[in-house]
Design a protein around this motif. Structure first.
Motif, PDB file in Angstrom:
ATOM      1  N   GLY A   1       0.618  -1.440  -0.089  1.00 34.10           N
ATOM      2  CA  GLY A   1       0.084   0.050   0.236  1.00 34.10           C
ATOM      3  C   GLY A   1       0.858   1.898   0.134  1.00 34.10           C
ATOM      4  O   GLY A   1       1.786   1.115   1.017  1.00 34.10           O
TER       5      GLY A   1
ATOM      6  N   ASP B   1       1.593  -2.163  -4.623  1.00 31.67           N
ATOM      7  CA  ASP B   1       0.036  -0.697  -4.606  1.00 31.67           C
ATOM      8  C   ASP B   1      -0.482  -0.940  -5.633  1.00 31.67           C
ATOM      9  O   ASP B   1       0.475  -1.530  -6.987  1.00 31.67           O
ATOM     10  CB  ASP B   1       0.484   0.400  -4.814  1.00 31.67           C
TER      11      ASP B   1
ATOM     12  N   GLY C   1       1.875  -3.808   6.434  1.00 31.88           N
ATOM     13  CA  GLY C   1       0.557  -3.740   5.686  1.00 31.88           C
ATOM     14  C   GLY C   1      -0.476  -2.227   5.953  1.00 31.88           C
ATOM     15  O   GLY C   1      -0.668  -1.838   6.958  1.00 31.88           O
ATOM     16  N   ALA C   2      -0.324  -1.357   5.271  1.00 35.79           N
ATOM     17  CA  ALA C   2      -0.743  -0.276   4.971  1.00 35.79           C
ATOM     18  C   ALA C   2      -1.736   0.157   4.108  1.00 35.79           C
ATOM     19  O   ALA C   2      -1.586   0.874   3.267  1.00 35.79           O
ATOM     20  CB  ALA C   2       0.635   0.449   4.561  1.00 35.79           C
ATOM     21  N   ASP C   3      -2.781  -0.752   3.725  1.00 35.86           N
ATOM     22  CA  ASP C   3      -2.889  -1.430   2.692  1.00 35.86           C
ATOM     23  C   ASP C   3      -4.768  -1.383   2.541  1.00 35.86           C
ATOM     24  O   ASP C   3      -6.039  -1.512   1.657  1.00 35.86           O
ATOM     25  CB  ASP C   3      -3.592  -2.706   2.042  1.00 35.86           C
TER      26      ASP C   3
ATOM     27  N   SER D   1      -9.761  -1.967   3.437  1.00 39.28           N
ATOM     28  CA  SER D   1      -9.970  -2.987   3.665  1.00 39.28           C
ATOM     29  C   SER D   1      -8.713  -4.271   3.406  1.00 39.28           C
ATOM     30  O   SER D   1      -8.965  -5.318   2.488  1.00 39.28           O
ATOM     31  CB  SER D   1     -10.501  -3.353   2.066  1.00 39.28           C
ATOM     32  N   SER D   2      -8.141  -4.112   3.762  1.00 43.43           N
ATOM     33  CA  SER D   2      -6.649  -4.395   4.001  1.00 43.43           C
ATOM     34  C   SER D   2      -6.751  -6.465   3.847  1.00 43.43           C
ATOM     35  O   SER D   2      -7.251  -6.696   4.505  1.00 43.43           O
ATOM     36  CB  SER D   2      -5.509  -4.120   5.207  1.00 43.43           C
TER      37      SER D   2
ATOM     38  N   SER E   1      -4.849  -7.336   7.190  1.00 42.79           N
ATOM     39  CA  SER E   1      -5.544  -7.590   8.214  1.00 42.79           C
ATOM     40  C   SER E   1      -5.736  -8.488   8.492  1.00 42.79           C
ATOM     41  O   SER E   1      -6.261  -9.628   9.153  1.00 42.79           O
ATOM     42  CB  SER E   1      -6.219  -6.234   8.662  1.00 42.79           C
TER      43      SER E   1
ATOM     44  N   LEU F   1       1.464  -3.251  10.442  1.00 39.85           N
ATOM     45  CA  LEU F   1      -0.205  -3.111  10.505  1.00 39.85           C
ATOM     46  C   LEU F   1       0.117  -1.267  10.445  1.00 39.85           C
ATOM     47  O   LEU F   1       0.143  -0.777  12.084  1.00 39.85           O
ATOM     48  CB  LEU F   1      -1.817  -3.102  10.404  1.00 39.85           C
TER      49      LEU F   1
ATOM     50  N   ALA G   1      -4.777   0.578   7.420  1.00 36.44           N
ATOM     51  CA  ALA G   1      -5.334  -0.746   7.296  1.00 36.44           C
ATOM     52  C   ALA G   1      -5.550  -0.930   9.725  1.00 36.44           C
ATOM     53  O   ALA G   1      -5.719  -2.521   9.377  1.00 36.44           O
ATOM     54  CB  ALA G   1      -3.684  -1.484   7.562  1.00 36.44           C
TER      55      ALA G   1
END
Length: 310
Positions: free
Chosen positions: A9, A32, A158-160, A163-164, A167, A283, A287
């Motif tokens: 992300g 990304d 996780g930096a998405d 809706s990670s 996560s 995270l 996220a």
């Protein structure tokens, strides 16, 4: 190749994490699902704390060069009545102003700043899963050719977003608590009266608020956010409330303005996830449901930068 860090992300949280990791000598890969630059629904306001951290990241000058605003006051309205005009505190480590910059440009600046720090970037990589080995984790991503590529990293960040995938991979159940849903659009030719940042609280859309952020050229980000959970379900359609807000509360400012963007939606989460760290995984940002950030004492090293005498 095994990277020290893989960041999934490339929004502000992910690009910032990648920058700090690369600056400190870690081999860093940033992934990304989008091709940059890309749109992102947001209010586009950068707080004094954000400006401080942009300075720490080394890209504050580029961000400030792209803005068309330097705003020191905010107008607050409650049930249609102007109740307060307030400013930002002075004599802190933070600047006493906010600026406006659309996420299309802002996120791209942060991503390129991570690359300048030494990170690698792969766009159009839609992460599907992670799995673990003894000394590293493997991130599987769908690439533009519809084939799965695998990337190895000792640490996965996780930096998405809300809706990670990351996560969910560490056991969190998404949509399990309070969430904020927002809509925004743009207008040009907006009248500037009072502060260029206006926030509106009203019983019609409680617990939520509306906003109008207008730059020096009369270009405005107009939006509405609404917090909802089992105790506060949506009272109606947010789009209808938003259109009513534009037609009534903002009519004096938007009467001669031209809408120049579609109404777009976004979301953020406010509940505490079960975990934000796991074996080889952490995270950040949305996220980690960190929309409500906590202010931390970060030292006095930048105080002089924002002083009137600098």
């Amino acid at each position: 190749m095994i990277h020290d860090v893989i960041v999934v992300g490339a929004g502000p949280g992910g690009s910032s994490a990648a920058t700090f990791c690369a600056h400190n000598g870690a081999s860093t890969l940033l992934l990304d699902k989008a091709k940059f630059p890309r749109e992102k629904v947001c209010g586009d306001g950068l707080t004094p704390q954000a400006i401080y951290w942009l300075d720490q990241l080394g890209c504050v000058e580029e961000v400030l060069d792209q803005t068309n605003s330097c705003i020191k006051k905010c107008d607050l309205y409650i049930n249609g009545e102007h109740v307060l005009t307030g400013g930002f505190p002075k004599n802190t480590i933070y600047p006493d102003f906010t600026v406006l910059l659309d996420r299309y440009r802002f996120d791209d600046i942060l991503m390129r700043n991570a690359l300048n720090a030494g990170a690698q970037f792969k766009s159009c990589a839609t992460v599907k899963a992670i799995r673990y080995h003894a000394d590293y984790a493997v991130v599987s991503a769908m690439m533009p050719n519809k084939k799965i590529a695998e990337f190895k990293g000792r640490i996965i960040i996780g930096a998405d977003g809300v809706s990670s995938v990351i996560s969910r991979a560490i056991g969190n159940v998404l949509n399990a608590g309070a969430r904020a849903i927002s809509l925004r659009t743009y207008f040009r030719g907006v009248a500037k009266r009072g502060s260029q940042v206006k926030v509106y609280f009203d019983e019609r859309f409680f617990p939520g608020y509306g906003w109008l952020f207008v730059d020096d050229a009369g270009y405005a980000n107009v939006g509405m956010g609404y917090a909802c959970d089992n105790n506060f379900p949506m009272p109606g359609k947010l789009r209808q409330m938003f259109l009513q807000f534009i037609a009534t509360d903002l009519q004096p400012l938007l009467g001669n303005a031209e809408q120049c963007g579609d109404i777009s939606g976004g979301s953020a989460s406010f509940y505490r996830p079960t975990a934000i760290v796991a074996d080889r995984v952490m995270l950040v940002g949305d996220a980690a449901n960190q929309a409500r950030s906590e202010e931390r004492r970060v030292g006095k090293e930048c105080r002089s930068r924002w002083s009137p005498h600098h």
